[in-house]
Design a protein around this motif. Sequence first.
Motif, PDB file in Angstrom:
ATOM      1  N   VAL A 191       0.835  -1.201   0.000  1.00  0.00           N
ATOM      2  CA  VAL A 191       0.000   0.000   0.000  1.00  0.00           C
ATOM      3  C   VAL A 191       0.870   1.251   0.000  1.00  0.00           C
ATOM      4  O   VAL A 191       0.623   2.222  -0.743  1.00  0.00           O
ATOM      5  CB  VAL A 191      -0.952  -0.003   1.223  1.00  0.00           C
ATOM      6  CG1 VAL A 191      -1.660   1.350   1.341  1.00  0.00           C
ATOM      7  CG2 VAL A 191      -1.971  -1.121   1.085  1.00  0.00           C
ATOM      8  N   GLU A 192       1.904   1.250   0.830  1.00  0.00           N
ATOM      9  CA  GLU A 192       2.807   2.405   0.875  1.00  0.00           C
ATOM     10  C   GLU A 192       3.532   2.584  -0.458  1.00  0.00           C
ATOM     11  O   GLU A 192       3.726   3.712  -0.922  1.00  0.00           O
ATOM     12  CB  GLU A 192       3.811   2.217   2.009  1.00  0.00           C
ATOM     13  CG  GLU A 192       4.683   3.442   2.250  1.00  0.00           C
ATOM     14  CD  GLU A 192       5.597   3.261   3.453  1.00  0.00           C
ATOM     15  OE1 GLU A 192       6.516   4.089   3.612  1.00  0.00           O
ATOM     16  OE2 GLU A 192       5.390   2.294   4.221  1.00  0.00           O
ATOM     17  N   ALA A 193       3.911   1.447  -1.076  1.00  0.00           N
ATOM     18  CA  ALA A 193       4.594   1.524  -2.365  1.00  0.00           C
ATOM     19  C   ALA A 193       3.676   2.085  -3.442  1.00  0.00           C
ATOM     20  O   ALA A 193       4.111   2.859  -4.304  1.00  0.00           O
ATOM     21  CB  ALA A 193       5.097   0.136  -2.770  1.00  0.00           C
ATOM     22  N   ILE A 194       2.400   1.716  -3.410  1.00  0.00           N
ATOM     23  CA  ILE A 194       1.443   2.246  -4.392  1.00  0.00           C
ATOM     24  C   ILE A 194       1.283   3.756  -4.215  1.00  0.00           C
ATOM     25  O   ILE A 194       1.188   4.511  -5.195  1.00  0.00           O
ATOM     26  CB  ILE A 194       0.085   1.522  -4.264  1.00  0.00           C
ATOM     27  CG1 ILE A 194       0.227   0.066  -4.748  1.00  0.00           C
ATOM     28  CG2 ILE A 194      -0.994   2.243  -5.068  1.00  0.00           C
ATOM     29  CD1 ILE A 194      -0.996  -0.786  -4.497  1.00  0.00           C
ATOM     30  N   ALA A 195       1.255   4.225  -2.949  1.00  0.00           N
ATOM     31  CA  ALA A 195       1.166   5.666  -2.702  1.00  0.00           C
ATOM     32  C   ALA A 195       2.396   6.378  -3.262  1.00  0.00           C
ATOM     33  O   ALA A 195       2.281   7.443  -3.895  1.00  0.00           O
ATOM     34  CB  ALA A 195       1.028   5.926  -1.206  1.00  0.00           C
ATOM     35  N   GLN A 230      13.250   0.283  -1.215  1.00  0.00           N
ATOM     36  CA  GLN A 230      13.581  -0.065   0.165  1.00  0.00           C
ATOM     37  C   GLN A 230      12.458  -0.830   0.831  1.00  0.00           C
ATOM     38  O   GLN A 230      12.699  -1.695   1.684  1.00  0.00           O
ATOM     39  CB  GLN A 230      13.918   1.206   0.958  1.00  0.00           C
ATOM     40  CG  GLN A 230      15.305   1.766   0.644  1.00  0.00           C
ATOM     41  CD  GLN A 230      15.654   2.965   1.488  1.00  0.00           C
ATOM     42  OE1 GLN A 230      14.920   3.952   1.498  1.00  0.00           O
ATOM     43  NE2 GLN A 230      16.782   2.887   2.177  1.00  0.00           N
ATOM     44  N   LEU A 231      11.203  -0.538   0.457  1.00  0.00           N
ATOM     45  CA  LEU A 231      10.090  -1.348   0.950  1.00  0.00           C
ATOM     46  C   LEU A 231      10.216  -2.781   0.461  1.00  0.00           C
ATOM     47  O   LEU A 231       9.882  -3.741   1.152  1.00  0.00           O
ATOM     48  CB  LEU A 231       8.763  -0.752   0.484  1.00  0.00           C
ATOM     49  CG  LEU A 231       8.341   0.575   1.126  1.00  0.00           C
ATOM     50  CD1 LEU A 231       7.107   1.117   0.422  1.00  0.00           C
ATOM     51  CD2 LEU A 231       8.068   0.378   2.613  1.00  0.00           C
ATOM     52  N   ARG A 232      10.718  -2.916  -0.768  1.00  0.00           N
ATOM     53  CA  ARG A 232      10.873  -4.246  -1.365  1.00  0.00           C
ATOM     54  C   ARG A 232      12.040  -5.014  -0.759  1.00  0.00           C
ATOM     55  O   ARG A 232      11.924  -6.190  -0.429  1.00  0.00           O
ATOM     56  CB  ARG A 232      11.063  -4.076  -2.869  1.00  0.00           C
ATOM     57  CG  ARG A 232      11.335  -5.348  -3.634  1.00  0.00           C
ATOM     58  CD  ARG A 232      11.632  -4.998  -5.088  1.00  0.00           C
ATOM     59  NE  ARG A 232      12.141  -6.137  -5.821  1.00  0.00           N
ATOM     60  CZ  ARG A 232      12.769  -6.055  -6.975  1.00  0.00           C
ATOM     61  NH1 ARG A 232      12.971  -4.866  -7.517  1.00  0.00           N
ATOM     62  NH2 ARG A 232      13.199  -7.130  -7.589  1.00  0.00           N
TER      63      ARG A 232
END
Length: 363
Positions: A191-195, A230-232
């Motif tokens: 969700v954060e990555a989509i934002a 970095q999320l990944r």
Amino acid sequence: MRRIWVLGMAAGTLGAIPHALRAYAEEPRDFLFKWALALVPYSAWAVLGPLVLAVFQRVPLERPRLGRGLGVLLVAGAGFVQVHLLLLAGALAALQRWGAMGVPFLEGTWRLLLERGALGYFEYLLFLAAWTALRTTRRLRERELAESRLAVRLAESRLQALRAQLDPHFLFNTLNAVAGLVRQQRNPEAVEAIAELGHLLRASLEGRGDHEVLLEDELELVRRFLGIEQLRFGAHLDVHLAPAPDTLKARVPALILQPLVENAIKHGIARRAAHGHLRVSSARQGHRLLLEVRDDGPGLGAGGAGGTGIGVTNTRARIRQLYGEPYGLTLEDLPEGGVVAKVELPFLEWKKDMADLERPSHA
């Protein structure tokens, strides 16, 4: 046409001075009157000037009808010389008082024909040569300007094509990173990555027509892209952005760093089993701007970061298209391991007034 007429009158006024001085030396009185008499032939040409120039414009000296056009203008010159002599005879008959001197008008005109006929035709040929030279020069300039505009449009088209090719590549790779998070069922990170992807797309679309952006804006785009990565990768990826403060207002090609950062992660850090480091820096070296993207992956010789992918290839092509051969992109293995991508650009600072006009509004 008006400029040519004015220049001709100025040249005639100056050309009459030596004749007036010679006449004044023979009879030292009434210099202004002698100057006026010397100006009469040029004044007569000035009266005929618009008609002569109109004929020159209607009969262009261009191939394949160059010979025919030249013949027409030479024959027309004979007629113009006759009209010029008639105008000249009328003016001189009044100024010199031919009637009081017992000189019939036809006799005075015949004398003028004998004295000035050849000279008048020579003056006409000078006008024709000057007109042809000016028109040729003007057409050469117009052709050079047209070629220059065409070259600019061609360069713009090439840059647009490169940008159109790069943007989908950037978007698909970013979506793949988000998809990887979803497949790993890391929903909060997804969700954060989509934002973050939404912010990336907005920034990319707002600046889509710009070939150059502020370095600080380009670094903000890189920061958001690295936020997704970095999320990944989590703790596996360590990122350090180190731009020199005096380079933040420099102009750089849009999306110049993101493909290099992506290349370093995909072919460098992603191939490491251990913790990976990525460093993006900028520095000014005289009149040049140096951008660097370093990773500590396996290196070029070990099958790491490649230099022929679409991102690297497009980056090289865009730099060459915008700035020419002295600038470009190089990939090198580091002695301690890893790869450094070096971009050399001209240091062009974005002035405040230019930024106010050209930077997109975020209102």
